[in-house]
Design a protein around this motif. Sequence first.
Motif, PDB file in Angstrom:
ATOM      1  N   ASN A  27       4.108  14.516  -9.514  1.00  0.00           N
ATOM      2  CA  ASN A  27       4.151  13.210  -9.787  1.00  0.00           C
ATOM      3  C   ASN A  27       3.856  13.088 -11.428  1.00  0.00           C
ATOM      4  O   ASN A  27       3.382  12.013 -11.812  1.00  0.00           O
ATOM      5  N   ASP A  65      -2.828   4.468  -3.417  1.00  0.00           N
ATOM      6  CA  ASP A  65      -1.853   3.454  -3.882  1.00  0.00           C
ATOM      7  C   ASP A  65      -2.471   2.069  -3.206  1.00  0.00           C
ATOM      8  O   ASP A  65      -1.799   1.101  -3.816  1.00  0.00           O
ATOM      9  N   VAL A  66      -3.368   1.956  -2.421  1.00  0.00           N
ATOM     10  CA  VAL A  66      -3.885   0.740  -2.111  1.00  0.00           C
ATOM     11  C   VAL A  66      -4.463   0.006  -3.351  1.00  0.00           C
ATOM     12  O   VAL A  66      -4.726  -1.274  -3.364  1.00  0.00           O
ATOM     13  N   THR A  68      -3.425  -0.291  -5.998  1.00  0.00           N
ATOM     14  CA  THR A  68      -2.185  -1.301  -6.635  1.00  0.00           C
ATOM     15  C   THR A  68      -2.572  -2.932  -6.210  1.00  0.00           C
ATOM     16  O   THR A  68      -2.400  -3.769  -7.034  1.00  0.00           O
ATOM     17  N   TYR A  96      -8.530 -10.522  -3.565  1.00  0.00           N
ATOM     18  CA  TYR A  96      -9.508 -10.270  -2.599  1.00  0.00           C
ATOM     19  C   TYR A  96     -10.802 -10.827  -3.040  1.00  0.00           C
ATOM     20  O   TYR A  96     -11.310 -10.285  -4.037  1.00  0.00           O
TER      21      TYR A  96
ATOM     22  N   LYS B  77       5.150 -10.662  -4.866  1.00  0.00           N
ATOM     23  CA  LYS B  77       4.024  -9.773  -4.944  1.00  0.00           C
ATOM     24  C   LYS B  77       4.136  -8.463  -3.748  1.00  0.00           C
ATOM     25  O   LYS B  77       4.007  -7.321  -4.351  1.00  0.00           O
ATOM     26  N   LEU B  81       4.592  -4.706  -5.137  1.00  0.00           N
ATOM     27  CA  LEU B  81       3.577  -3.588  -4.888  1.00  0.00           C
ATOM     28  C   LEU B  81       4.161  -2.300  -4.238  1.00  0.00           C
ATOM     29  O   LEU B  81       3.850  -1.345  -4.382  1.00  0.00           O
ATOM     30  N   LEU B  84       5.946  -0.351  -6.759  1.00  0.00           N
ATOM     31  CA  LEU B  84       5.015   0.558  -7.231  1.00  0.00           C
ATOM     32  C   LEU B  84       4.700   1.646  -6.464  1.00  0.00           C
ATOM     33  O   LEU B  84       4.572   2.825  -6.928  1.00  0.00           O
ATOM     34  N   ARG B  85       4.276   1.425  -5.036  1.00  0.00           N
ATOM     35  CA  ARG B  85       3.989   2.500  -4.280  1.00  0.00           C
ATOM     36  C   ARG B  85       5.067   3.674  -4.138  1.00  0.00           C
ATOM     37  O   ARG B  85       4.847   4.723  -3.815  1.00  0.00           O
ATOM     38  N   THR B  88       5.440   6.919  -6.151  1.00  0.00           N
ATOM     39  CA  THR B  88       4.815   8.081  -5.820  1.00  0.00           C
ATOM     40  C   THR B  88       5.432   9.176  -5.115  1.00  0.00           C
ATOM     41  O   THR B  88       5.927   8.696  -4.030  1.00  0.00           O
ATOM     42  N   LEU B 104       5.119   8.171   7.128  1.00  0.00           N
ATOM     43  CA  LEU B 104       4.313   8.055   5.977  1.00  0.00           C
ATOM     44  C   LEU B 104       5.095   7.066   4.848  1.00  0.00           C
ATOM     45  O   LEU B 104       4.651   6.268   4.422  1.00  0.00           O
ATOM     46  N   TRP B 108       5.083  -0.523   3.484  1.00  0.00           N
ATOM     47  CA  TRP B 108       3.965  -1.215   3.965  1.00  0.00           C
ATOM     48  C   TRP B 108       4.279  -2.866   4.577  1.00  0.00           C
ATOM     49  O   TRP B 108       5.290  -3.388   3.943  1.00  0.00           O
ATOM     50  N   GLU B 113      -2.170  -4.781   7.001  1.00  0.00           N
ATOM     51  CA  GLU B 113      -3.224  -5.311   5.864  1.00  0.00           C
ATOM     52  C   GLU B 113      -4.671  -5.215   6.291  1.00  0.00           C
ATOM     53  O   GLU B 113      -5.429  -5.025   5.094  1.00  0.00           O
ATOM     54  N   ALA B 116      -5.203  -1.642   5.202  1.00  0.00           N
ATOM     55  CA  ALA B 116      -5.084  -1.334   3.974  1.00  0.00           C
ATOM     56  C   ALA B 116      -6.339  -2.013   3.311  1.00  0.00           C
ATOM     57  O   ALA B 116      -6.978  -1.456   2.316  1.00  0.00           O
ATOM     58  N   ARG B 117      -7.038  -2.896   3.601  1.00  0.00           N
ATOM     59  CA  ARG B 117      -8.181  -3.479   3.109  1.00  0.00           C
ATOM     60  C   ARG B 117      -9.231  -2.514   3.400  1.00  0.00           C
ATOM     61  O   ARG B 117     -10.026  -2.514   2.420  1.00  0.00           O
ATOM     62  N   LYS B 119      -9.193   0.659   3.617  1.00  0.00           N
ATOM     63  CA  LYS B 119      -8.707   1.909   2.690  1.00  0.00           C
ATOM     64  C   LYS B 119      -9.207   1.287   1.351  1.00  0.00           C
ATOM     65  O   LYS B 119      -9.575   2.290   0.663  1.00  0.00           O
ATOM     66  N   LEU B 120      -8.783  -0.032   0.852  1.00  0.00           N
ATOM     67  CA  LEU B 120      -8.987  -0.097  -0.487  1.00  0.00           C
ATOM     68  C   LEU B 120     -10.585  -0.324  -0.737  1.00  0.00           C
ATOM     69  O   LEU B 120     -10.968   0.352  -1.728  1.00  0.00           O
TER      70      LEU B 120
END
Lengths: 115, 197
Positions: A27, A65-66, A68, A96, B77, B81, B84-85, B88, B104, B108, B113, B116-117, B119-120
């Motif tokens: 990367n 990447d979450v 982002t 959020y 949006k 996103l 962007l992902r 990688t 994988l 998304w 979601e 993802a929340r 994980k965030l």
Amino acid sequence: MTTGRVYPFQSDDDIRSEARDWVLKFNADTPPADADIMALREWAKRSPTHRAELARATAFWCDADVLTALAVPTDANRTRPGSFARFSGLQLTFNYIGALAAILIIKVVIINLFW
Amino acid sequence: MTEESGNKQQRKSPGFAVTQAYKTHLSALKRFVLRLLNSGHQHDVDDVVQEAFLRAYAAECSKEIEQPKSYLFRTAKHVALNHLREKTRRPTDYLEDGGSSAILASEWTLEDEAMARQKLEIHCAAVATLPPKCRRVYLMRKVYGMSLKEIAEMLDVTVSTVEAHISKGFARCDAYVQERMVDAGEGRRQADRKRRA
């Protein structure tokens, strides 16, 4: 199975650390060279642990990447020309609005990221 | 008024409201996407904006879109996103038995979601434990997908310094997340045991 090569003993931590290095190498700003790809394949052949750690490190880096999701400008109509010119991602607000402390801390960090 | 006649009035033609919103707000939409992708190039912005329009247009062909402008921005949006992902790279894709990570690699979706929340949250908690300089670099990389060179220039440091921060951030966050997942698993097992007892 013999691979015809003897590698020095590696602890799981070493393998884990090398797996992360591979993810970062792939990367970098430029795509991996053929030599990198060949070297990675050799590395991954050393043991199932190597392959598993590579998959694990890759999954982590993609999961990360979450983050982002934090880069969200809410109202595109309220652009301030000055800050926009300085750095187009500056004006940040977030979708959020949960009370999750960790997310809030990082949001504050991100607001100050480019100053 | 029957539902049918209501529909007839509002649905002039499929995609009409979205197309109108797109024409009216195109420059704002482009700015919005540019700010999400901030290190991206103009053609990335155009790609995202066009895909967002096509998706919103297609959506309006099968259902009524009440707020076409906000629908368009939300779609943009989502597409941005994902864009962007997608940048990688997965070293596992380069292995000879590659393709095992095809699942994988899938995009998304909105259904993800809730996960993802979670994980965030855990990734933010991990990032919060990093030393300030390391954290800053790590976030520039993972939140904005900035290149190593861009980060180095912005912070006036060398690329290898940037690499060192990212490597450290990766190692620490990885360990943190791993530990939290083990804890969560252990918590679930204990709860199971209690329920059975």
